[in-house]
Design an enzyme around this catalytic site. Structure first.
Site, PDB file in Angstrom:
ATOM      1  N   GLY A 111      27.614  44.662  32.608  1.00 22.71           N
ATOM      2  CA  GLY A 111      28.714  45.619  32.734  1.00 22.71           C
ATOM      3  C   GLY A 111      30.094  45.000  32.586  1.00 22.71           C
ATOM      4  CE  LYS A 115      32.678  55.341  43.816  1.00 24.73           C
ATOM      5  NZ  LYS A 115      31.866  56.488  43.414  1.00 24.73           N
ATOM      6  NE  ARG A 129      24.579  47.013  23.690  1.00 21.28           N
ATOM      7  CZ  ARG A 129      24.964  48.060  24.391  1.00 21.28           C
ATOM      8  NH1 ARG A 129      25.005  49.242  23.840  1.00 21.28           N
ATOM      9  NH2 ARG A 129      25.288  47.928  25.656  1.00 21.28           N
ATOM     10  N   GLY A 180      23.267  48.954  34.192  1.00 14.99           N
ATOM     11  CA  GLY A 180      22.383  49.546  35.201  1.00 14.99           C
ATOM     12  C   GLY A 180      21.091  48.768  35.362  1.00 14.99           C
TER      13      GLY A 180
HETATM   14  P1  AMP Z   1      32.205  48.387  38.885  1.00 19.24           P
HETATM   15  O1  AMP Z   1      31.700  49.261  37.782  1.00 19.24           O
HETATM   16  O2  AMP Z   1      31.793  48.829  40.253  1.00 19.24           O
HETATM   17  O3  AMP Z   1      31.924  46.921  38.640  1.00 19.24           O
HETATM   18  O4  AMP Z   1      33.803  48.571  38.914  1.00 19.24           O
HETATM   19  C1  AMP Z   1      34.598  48.113  37.875  1.00 19.24           C
HETATM   20  C2  AMP Z   1      35.943  48.789  37.967  1.00 19.24           C
HETATM   21  O5  AMP Z   1      36.542  48.507  39.220  1.00 19.24           O
HETATM   22  C3  AMP Z   1      36.898  48.286  36.908  1.00 19.24           C
HETATM   23  O6  AMP Z   1      37.189  49.333  36.019  1.00 19.24           O
HETATM   24  C4  AMP Z   1      38.133  47.862  37.691  1.00 19.24           C
HETATM   25  O7  AMP Z   1      39.337  48.304  37.121  1.00 19.24           O
HETATM   26  C5  AMP Z   1      37.923  48.548  39.024  1.00 19.24           C
HETATM   27  N1  AMP Z   1      38.636  47.842  40.095  1.00 19.24           N
HETATM   28  C6  AMP Z   1      38.525  46.560  40.459  1.00 19.24           C
HETATM   29  N2  AMP Z   1      39.394  46.266  41.439  1.00 19.24           N
HETATM   30  C7  AMP Z   1      40.081  47.387  41.719  1.00 19.24           C
HETATM   31  C8  AMP Z   1      41.114  47.723  42.642  1.00 19.24           C
HETATM   32  N3  AMP Z   1      41.612  46.814  43.481  1.00 19.24           N
HETATM   33  N4  AMP Z   1      41.571  48.989  42.643  1.00 19.24           N
HETATM   34  C9  AMP Z   1      41.074  49.904  41.793  1.00 19.24           C
HETATM   35  N5  AMP Z   1      40.090  49.660  40.912  1.00 19.24           N
HETATM   36  C10 AMP Z   1      39.603  48.407  40.861  1.00 19.24           C
END
Ligand code: AMP
Length: 419
Positions: A376, A216, A54, A399
């Protein structure tokens, strides 16, 4: 990465005006006090900086100003000191590191507002750089307190924001201060984020492929909906794919998914919209699963879902399967523009990273596509697997990049002068 000269921060090589916002290129900073918000929120261990990415990222904007004869006053937050002066979160080591990187002295002020700081600022010579102490040592920063913002405003004749990662927050150093300084411009980092996350996606070269994964659906629903206006195809992996499979009535065993009625409705709604709009909506065709949620645990792949696949009741889907990888590779290899947000599996664990690695590689290998990684975890993954420098753009905001992709106006960007 698309075969053309890459965007180089600090060099005027494209002619279009980004978002009609005042840029650091447009100002005349000679002899002026330029108060610049940067993102120096670096990881520290025992007072040592463990990753200076950064700090390096801010250098083009800083050098542009010093070379033009500005007196540069930098401000940033570091960690979460929660409005109290806490030496654990001092920016002093950052001033030292920045000085090493610039090859010149960087002054450090042990506070960020007040008469002493004002005197130090007013004694700066042209071309000199001063870093202020952590703005989050004051509660007024995150409260966007007008009095605190006014005090910051006394320190500059011109304001520049180059901290994309906090541009979605209306804080004193990102928004409030702009009410007390007339000329407010964006630095090269924000300019680049807007170029790729907004301008390039206005009329993307097709096929425009959106890769979505992560935990999610509900977190990314607005982005999904918005990008459906432009995208030709979606690729869905990660736990997000589990939620879609559950909504379609499949057995997903113990897989992580959003299992609420609302989430099921959201997922079904998206599938329906995709069908109505004739958008290729590719939820991973098969799923890699494990009975133990640990690195290098044994894994198996389901039969393709469309052919009766399921995750056993005692197992959880942790990555996309081999058929999904093959299909995704094919789609990505033919894309004209690809944007990626969210890993395909639990990439942090060895053996559960196959799908995420494959998607990153497919993007890196497509020399004709414009490739954007939207902040992210996907940025972490692309760097971890060595594809980072093959992408056209790796967003510096988590974010902030999500909100920009949702089409929101970020307070820190709205506050910059229009031209
Ligand atoms: P996000 O912040 O929504 O992009 O989510 C990222 C997180 O989702 C990472 O820490 C991954 O380990 C988790 N993730 C991705 N695929 C899976 C899965 N099949 N089951 C559980 N966690 C997951």
């Amino acid at each position: 990465m698309r075969n053309r000269a890459p965007f180089r921060s600090g060099e005027l090589f494209y002619n279009i005006t980004v978002m009609a916002k005042l840029s650091i290129r447009d100002i005349s900073p000679a002899g002026k006090r330029v108060l610049m918000r940067v993102d120096f929120n670096v990881p520290l261990e025992d007072g040592n900086i463990t990753d200076d990415t950064r700090i390096r990222a801010a250098i083009p904007s800083i050098e542009h100003l010093t070379k033009a004869g500005a007196r540069v006053i930098l401000m940033s937050h570091l960690g979460r000191p929660k409005g109290e002066k806490n030496p654990e979160f001092t920016l002093e080591p950052v001033a030292k590191r920045l000085g090493e990187l610039l090859g010149s002295t960087v002054h450090f002020a042990s506070d960020c507002v007040g008469p002493e700081v004002e005197e130090t600022v007013n004694n700066l010579s042209d071309g000199e750089v001063l870093l202020l102490e952590n703005v989050r040592f004051y509660k007024g920063e995150t409260d966007n307190d007008a009095e605190f913002a006014a005090q910051l405003g006394k320190l500059g004749d011109i304001y520049v924001n180059d901290a994309f990662g906090t541009a979605h927050r209306a804080h004193a150093s990102t928004e409030g201060v702009t009410h007390y300084i007339n000329q407010c411009a964006m630095g090269f980092l924000i300019e680049k984020e807007l170029k790729f996350l907004v301008e390039e996606l206005e009329s993307p070269k097709g096929p425009f492929v959106v890769i979505m994964g992560g935990a999610k659906v509900s977190d990314k629903i607005k982005i999904l909906e918005r990008l459906m206006e432009k995208a030709d195809a979606f690729i869905i992996g990660g736990a997000m794919a589990n939620t879609f499979r559950l909504a379609q009535g499949y057995d997903i065993g113990k897989s992580f998914a959003e299992r609420t009625d609302e989430a099921m409705e959201l997922a079904r709604g998206i599938l329906k919209t995709a069908e109505d709009k004739n958008i290729g909506f590719h939820v991973a065709a098969d799923t890699r699963y494990a009975r133990e949620f640990a690195a290098n645990a044994p894994t198996e792949v389901t039969a393709p879902w469309a052919e009766g696949g399921s995750v056993p009741a005692d197992a959880e889907g942790i990555d996309i399967g081999d058929k999904a990888i093959e299909e995704f590779n094919d789609i990505i290899s033919k894309a004209g523009t690809v944007i990626w947000n969210g890993p395909m599996g639990v990439f942090e664990k060895a053996g559960f990273d196959i799908g995420t690695r494959a998607v990153g590689k497919a993007m890196a290998d497509n020399a004709d596509a414009l490739t954007i990684v939207g902040g992210g975890d996907s940025v972490t993954a692309a760097n971890q697997f060595g594809f980072g420098d093959k992408m056209d753009h790796m967003s510096t905001g988590g974010g902030a990049s999500l909100e920009l992709l949702e089409g929101k106006e970020l307070p820190g960007i709205a506050a910059i002068n229009n031209v």
